[in-house]
Design an enzyme around this catalytic site. Structure first.
Site, PDB file in Angstrom:
ATOM      1  N   HIS A  40     -36.488 -40.376  39.981  1.00  0.00           N
ATOM      2  CA  HIS A  40     -36.188 -39.738  41.033  1.00  0.00           C
ATOM      3  C   HIS A  40     -35.090 -40.385  41.588  1.00  0.00           C
ATOM      4  CE1 HIS A  40     -38.693 -35.286  39.337  1.00  0.00           C
ATOM      5  NE2 HIS A  40     -37.899 -36.407  38.280  1.00  0.00           N
TER       6      HIS A  40
ATOM      7  N   CYS B 162     -41.587 -33.592  46.306  1.00  0.00           N
ATOM      8  CA  CYS B 162     -41.571 -32.623  45.239  1.00  0.00           C
ATOM      9  C   CYS B 162     -42.567 -31.406  45.051  1.00  0.00           C
ATOM     10  CB  CYS B 162     -42.402 -33.863  43.674  1.00  0.00           C
ATOM     11  SG  CYS B 162     -41.926 -35.459  43.663  1.00  0.00           S
TER      12      CYS B 162
HETATM   13  N1  GLY Z   1     -45.851 -36.888  36.859  1.00  0.00           N
HETATM   14  C1  GLY Z   1     -44.119 -36.530  37.740  1.00  0.00           C
HETATM   15  C2  GLY Z   1     -42.762 -36.541  36.391  1.00  0.00           C
HETATM   16  O1  GLY Z   1     -43.227 -36.643  35.646  1.00  0.00           O
HETATM   17  O2  GLY Z   1     -42.821 -35.050  36.141  1.00  0.00           O
END
Ligand code: GLY
Length: 256
Positions: A162, A249
């Protein structure tokens, strides 16, 4: 008076061992340790003066990464379509929860976008074009945010999951960045602080209530930050990092 911030979090699920992995090799995850670290993370957010609401895990393997299925602006919440199909079931539960706080809009196909690809700094929004966030997702967020006065900037995400795996805002007009993964030029009006190259995952941080929350896993980068006068609160997320996560996150932080 400072506006009260609220954070939604979600307890890690026992199925976290089967989480999505894109750039990491799978390693065993100690579930009890992951849950304990998540509790410390929620406490660390509380210590920043944020009111934390923790949702049930519903056995969503990646549900602890609650930031990804929604973008919460001051004016509206946009429920996204995660780029990982396995994460679609997380969406309705978040929509219900966020409707308590905001008008909720829904992204529509073929758009995909994950919150990890969106960095909001005041009225500036930076969006990462990544394996999880496509052009249609970027356009749909633009259509909602631009009329609300937001400036939209788009950059490529390479070699990491990300946008915020590779950069974060840490206050004082400064971006902490891994320049191997995110182009520094995306942030031309900001000061740039590069991570220590031996810690490629070190560019993820939370900045809330004028304070930084940072991982204990990246001591060299922390030392760089402190050397430049940035003080950080730290928390151990080493077990959760194995699930390809960052601190940001694991919460959706917004004005109450
Ligand atoms: N494990 C985080 C994702 O891939 O969304």
């Amino acid at each position: 008076m400072q506006t009260k911030l609220h954070a939604l979090t979600r307890t890690p699920a026992p199925s976290i061992a089967n989480c999505e992995l894109t750039h990491l090799q799978r390693e065993p995850i100690d579930y009890a340790k992951a849950v304990a670290q998540h509790q410390l993370y929620c406490q660390a957010l509380t210590n920043l003066g944020i009111k934390v609401t923790t949702l049930f895990h519903n056995d969503f393997a990646d549900g602890v990464f609650v930031e990804d299925p929604a973008i919460v602006l001051d004016e509206v919440a946009l429920i996204t379509r995660p780029g990982a199909a396995s994460r679609m079931d997380e969406v309705p539960t978040l929509a219900t929860e966020l409707a308590r706080f905001r008008e909720v809009k829904q992204m529509t196909p073929p758009a995909t976008l994950e919150g990890g690809d969106v960095l909001c700094i005041g009225k500036k929004i930076f969006i990462g074009h990544s394996s999880r966030t496509n052009q249609s997702g970027i356009e749909q967020l633009k259509q909602i945010a631009k009329p609300l006065g937001y400036e939209i900037n788009v950059g490529d995400v390479q070699h990491c999951l990300h946008l915020k795996t590779g950069c974060s805002y840490i206050g004082d007009d400064t971006i902490l960045i891994n320049p191997q993964w995110i182009d520094r030029d995306l942030f031309h009006n900001f000061q740039i602080l590069e991570i220590d190259p031996s810690e490629p995952f070190a560019a993820n941080a939370i900045f809330a209530n004028d304070q930084i929350l940072y991982s204990t896993s990246f001591p060299r980068t922390l030392e760089r930050m402190e050397g430049l006068g940035f003080e950080a609160n730290t928390v151990d997320n080493s077990e959760l990092l194995k699930a390809e996560s960052g601190l940001s996150c694991m919460s959706l932080i917004f004005k109450s």
